[in-house]
Design a protein around this motif. Structure first.
Motif, short mmCIF file in Angstrom:
data_model
loop_
_atom_site.label_atom_id
_atom_site.label_comp_id
_atom_site.label_asym_id
_atom_site.label_seq_id
_atom_site.Cartn_x
_atom_site.Cartn_y
_atom_site.Cartn_z
N GLU A 1 47.26 40.13 46.11
CA GLU A 1 48.51 40.90 46.09
C GLU A 1 48.43 42.14 45.20
OE1 GLU A 1 53.29 39.98 45.74
OE2 GLU A 1 51.83 38.40 46.09
N SER A 2 48.03 41.93 43.94
CA SER A 2 48.05 43.04 42.99
C SER A 2 46.77 43.86 42.98
CB SER A 2 48.28 42.49 41.58
OG SER A 2 47.19 41.66 41.21
N GLY A 3 45.68 43.26 43.47
CA GLY A 3 44.39 43.93 43.36
C GLY A 3 43.78 43.82 41.97
N ASP A 4 44.49 43.15 41.05
CA ASP A 4 43.97 42.96 39.69
C ASP A 4 42.76 42.04 39.71
OD1 ASP A 4 46.02 44.48 38.78
OD2 ASP A 4 47.24 42.80 38.05
N GLU A 5 41.81 42.36 38.85
CA GLU A 5 40.64 41.47 38.72
C GLU A 5 40.77 40.71 37.40
OE1 GLU A 5 36.60 42.92 37.97
OE2 GLU A 5 36.03 41.93 39.84
N ILE A 6 40.67 39.39 37.47
CA ILE A 6 40.81 38.55 36.28
C ILE A 6 39.63 37.59 36.18
CG2 ILE A 6 43.34 38.70 36.27
CD1 ILE A 6 43.53 36.04 37.62
N THR A 7 39.44 37.02 35.02
CA THR A 7 38.34 36.07 34.86
C THR A 7 38.66 34.78 35.61
OG1 THR A 7 39.24 34.98 32.89
CG2 THR A 7 37.90 36.94 32.52
N GLU B 1 41.23 32.55 33.91
CA GLU B 1 42.60 33.06 34.02
C GLU B 1 43.17 32.71 35.39
OE1 GLU B 1 43.39 37.10 31.86
OE2 GLU B 1 41.25 36.98 32.27
N TYR B 2 42.33 32.83 36.41
CA TYR B 2 42.75 32.46 37.76
C TYR B 2 42.95 30.95 37.89
CZ TYR B 2 41.86 30.91 42.57
OH TYR B 2 41.92 30.25 43.77
N PHE B 3 41.95 30.20 37.44
CA PHE B 3 41.90 28.77 37.73
C PHE B 3 42.88 27.98 36.87
CE2 PHE B 3 39.75 24.56 37.47
CZ PHE B 3 39.70 24.27 38.82
N VAL B 4 42.95 28.32 35.60
CA VAL B 4 43.77 27.53 34.67
C VAL B 4 45.10 28.23 34.37
CG1 VAL B 4 43.88 26.48 32.38
CG2 VAL B 4 41.72 26.49 33.65
N HIS B 5 44.99 29.51 33.95
CA HIS B 5 46.21 30.20 33.55
C HIS B 5 47.16 30.38 34.74
CE1 HIS B 5 47.89 33.56 30.70
NE2 HIS B 5 48.70 32.53 30.83
N ARG B 6 46.60 30.82 35.87
CA ARG B 6 47.41 31.02 37.07
C ARG B 6 47.42 29.78 37.95
NH1 ARG B 6 48.08 36.81 37.30
NH2 ARG B 6 49.41 36.38 39.08
N GLN B 7 46.75 28.73 37.49
CA GLN B 7 46.67 27.45 38.22
C GLN B 7 46.26 27.64 39.68
OE1 GLN B 7 50.70 26.22 36.82
NE2 GLN B 7 49.60 24.48 35.96
N HIS B 8 45.35 28.55 39.92
CA HIS B 8 44.83 28.93 41.24
C HIS B 8 45.90 28.90 42.32
CE1 HIS B 8 44.35 24.59 42.10
NE2 HIS B 8 43.71 24.47 40.97
N SER B 9 47.09 29.40 41.96
CA SER B 9 48.20 29.40 42.91
C SER B 9 48.39 30.77 43.56
CB SER B 9 49.49 28.99 42.19
OG SER B 9 49.80 29.95 41.20
N VAL B 10 47.45 31.68 43.32
CA VAL B 10 47.57 33.03 43.89
C VAL B 10 46.41 33.28 44.85
CG1 VAL B 10 48.88 34.18 42.07
CG2 VAL B 10 46.44 33.79 41.75
N ALA B 11 46.67 34.08 45.86
CA ALA B 11 45.65 34.38 46.86
C ALA B 11 44.60 35.32 46.27
CB ALA B 11 46.29 35.00 48.09
N ALA C 1 38.98 25.17 46.56
CA ALA C 1 37.87 25.59 47.43
C ALA C 1 38.34 25.88 48.85
CB ALA C 1 36.76 24.54 47.42
N ASP C 2 39.24 25.04 49.37
CA ASP C 2 39.66 25.23 50.76
C ASP C 2 40.40 26.56 50.95
OD1 ASP C 2 41.69 24.21 49.20
OD2 ASP C 2 42.26 22.60 50.58
N ARG C 3 41.40 26.78 50.10
CA ARG C 3 42.15 28.03 50.23
C ARG C 3 41.26 29.23 50.00
NH1 ARG C 3 45.33 28.91 46.27
NH2 ARG C 3 45.15 26.83 45.40
N MET C 4 40.41 29.12 48.97
CA MET C 4 39.52 30.23 48.64
C MET C 4 38.58 30.56 49.78
SD MET C 4 37.28 30.46 45.17
CE MET C 4 38.35 31.11 43.92
N LEU C 5 38.05 29.54 50.44
CA LEU C 5 37.16 29.78 51.58
C LEU C 5 37.91 30.58 52.65
CD1 LEU C 5 35.36 26.31 51.89
CD2 LEU C 5 34.23 28.52 51.56
N ARG C 6 39.12 30.13 52.96
CA ARG C 6 39.89 30.84 54.00
C ARG C 6 40.23 32.26 53.57
NH1 ARG C 6 42.27 25.68 54.71
NH2 ARG C 6 43.88 26.21 53.18
#
Lengths: 317, 317
Positions: free
Chosen positions: A143-149, A152-162, A237-242
């Motif tokens: 969505e934002s185009g932001d690049e994060i570690t 930050e994606y997996f734990v902080h954002r709880q991998h709830s973002v595309a 993994a599933d969402r990320m693959l798609r």
């Protein structure tokens, strides 16, 4: 010797099963470091620690990471300051990061410190980070185009973002840690553990020389699908693959792994996809793959080893 | 406004007494950072933390440092790795170092982080490190000639070894933190707290501009002797003074402080040395100085303030 490419929780459980059926001294685990990051000035290596704690029988069984019987005084006290508490560091777990950080600051490479930590926990197998150099998995948000570690994606954002892209910062300049290429070359069997193909196995393959070393062992390499019935057992993994244009299916995994391994172990729920796996370029091996207990993990490990030791390819389905 | 030059435990107790008799908003404590060091990658500021925890009423009353009700899971776990456990970091105390380290790594100066930590503990006074730059007290051991950091000497070696020299690494390149010189210049009264003259007050004076600023306030400056009856109440100040060629007496302290302060407060047990103090160049002020309770610390603070506010010099003995 059995060489296992490993991410975090799934790989740790597979290795725990494997060391029940093979002399641990005959196991080398090559572990992802793309999840590693610095927080509070501490060098944190989540996948290495998950594997270590699991194999030591000290992991928190409820979460699959962290230590059992952990206390949280430091994190609770950190709340007073409004400090970063999104990555929960237990009081005992902190000791691992304190030790690793001090040793790294003293000049010890990550592989040396990892061996020291493994020895302290009396692990029987050899645990090697894929590289001593910094490789950081960076995730671009759709969505934002932001690049994060990754954390930050997996734990902080709880991998709830595309996610729209993943890259491994530093990978092109990294070198395999001492022993990594030899372990792959000398192994009787190479196993790709059931880990996220993109963000757990991906950074391992991104270290120059590693992918080629595994590809040259394709005939003796078995991958275990982390996708079961179209879903990841744990994690995104599933969402990320798609999101990244792959298919969240055993067939999709086969397309990613076909140059690496002859065989793809898929769970019984995916038996109907065996031919699709074959069409995608890998020999399917159908077997129970849910590691809900150490015994089931051991059975899975036994199946993987038997399949790889079979001389005639294509069996097992 | 009252400006207090402070080291660790003795200064913390004095400040705790002072804030019982003066509006804390009228107190600025300028704190030693020569004890600061890095361990496990963490930025540790022992004197700042001792003052903070003491003024917050959260200090461990048995030791005078660290937090009351502290737990030690991280240190205990660190023993597994053979990590450095000689500097005991409690689980809750660790949070302070994690926060400070993260903020420093983010680019915040020590003075800013110190204010944030003080605010989190709801301190009423202003707490300022004497400098935002690294100043490190280095101690040369008499026997071996080895030079070690202050904490290695003080904690690891338990200050049980003779010292032949002390220097403040980085001091000549350091600048006073924002507000330090102004606080000294604008204060109604400047107090040198009962801290080790060499390794607590020494590094404060070694920051360029600080000594001159205090000397220009000599008429309004009162020092409290950390030496009582020829001994230090806490720590190695007495031995260190002797080892470095000074005298472990109130007279010896007067010789060190005479350019800084008009008045030296000495304990009643040193009443007989009052004339020696005067001969050494300071006005003696004899009063109870043992801060065995907050009330006694408050009484001491009251005596110090009254003495400084007196217009005619030389009174009080």
């Amino acid at each position: 010797m059995i060489c296992v490419l490993a991410g975090g929780v799934g790989a740790a459980r597979f290795l725990a099963g494997l060391q029940l059926v093979v002399d641990p001294a005959e196991i080398v685990a090559i572990v992802n470091v793309g999840d590693d990051f610095d927080l509070h000035g501490l060098a944190i290596s989540p996948d290495l620690d998950t594997v270590t704690y699991t194999l030591a029988g000290a992991v928190n069984p409820d979460t699959g990471w962290g230590l059992v019987g952990e206390t949280w005084s430091a994190m609770q006290a950190l709340e007073r300051y409004g400090g970063a508490t999104w990555f929960r560091l237990g009081d005992q777990d902190l000791a691992t990061h304190l030790y690793r950080t001090q040793r790294r600051n003293d000049g010890a490479p990550l592989s040396v410190v990892t061996a020291e930590i493994a020895a302290a926990w009396r692990l029987g197998l050899r645990l090697v980070p894929v590289t001593d150099d910094p490789v950081r998995t960076m995730v671009t948000l759709a969505e934002s185009g932001d690049e994060i570690t990754f954390q930050e994606y997996f734990v902080h954002r709880q991998h709830s973002v595309a996610v729209s892209a993943v890259r491994f910062e530093g990978a092109e300049r990294s070198r395999p840690a001492p022993g990594v290429i030899d372990a792959i070359a000398d192994a009787e069997i190479v196993v790709v553990a059931p880990s996220n193909p993109i963000v757990s196995i991906g950074p391992v393959l991104a270290v120059p020389g590693v992918r080629a070393a595994i590809e040259s062992r394709r005939e003796d390499c078995v991958a275990v699908s982390p996708i079961v019935g179209g879903a990841a057992l744990k994690g995104p993994a599933d969402r990320m693959l798609r999101e990244l244009g792959h298919e969240a299916s055993v067939e999709g995994v086969a397309r990613l792994y076909r140059s690496l391994a002859r065989t793809l172990l898929v769970d019984e729920v995916d038996a109907a996809s065996a031919e699709a796996v074959r069409a995608a370029g890998m020999e399917p091996l159908v077997a129970p793959s849910i590691m809900s207990s150490p015994e089931r993990a051991a059975a899975l490990a036994r199946t993987v080893l038997a399949s790889a030791r079979r001389t005639s390819p294509g069996a097992g389905s």
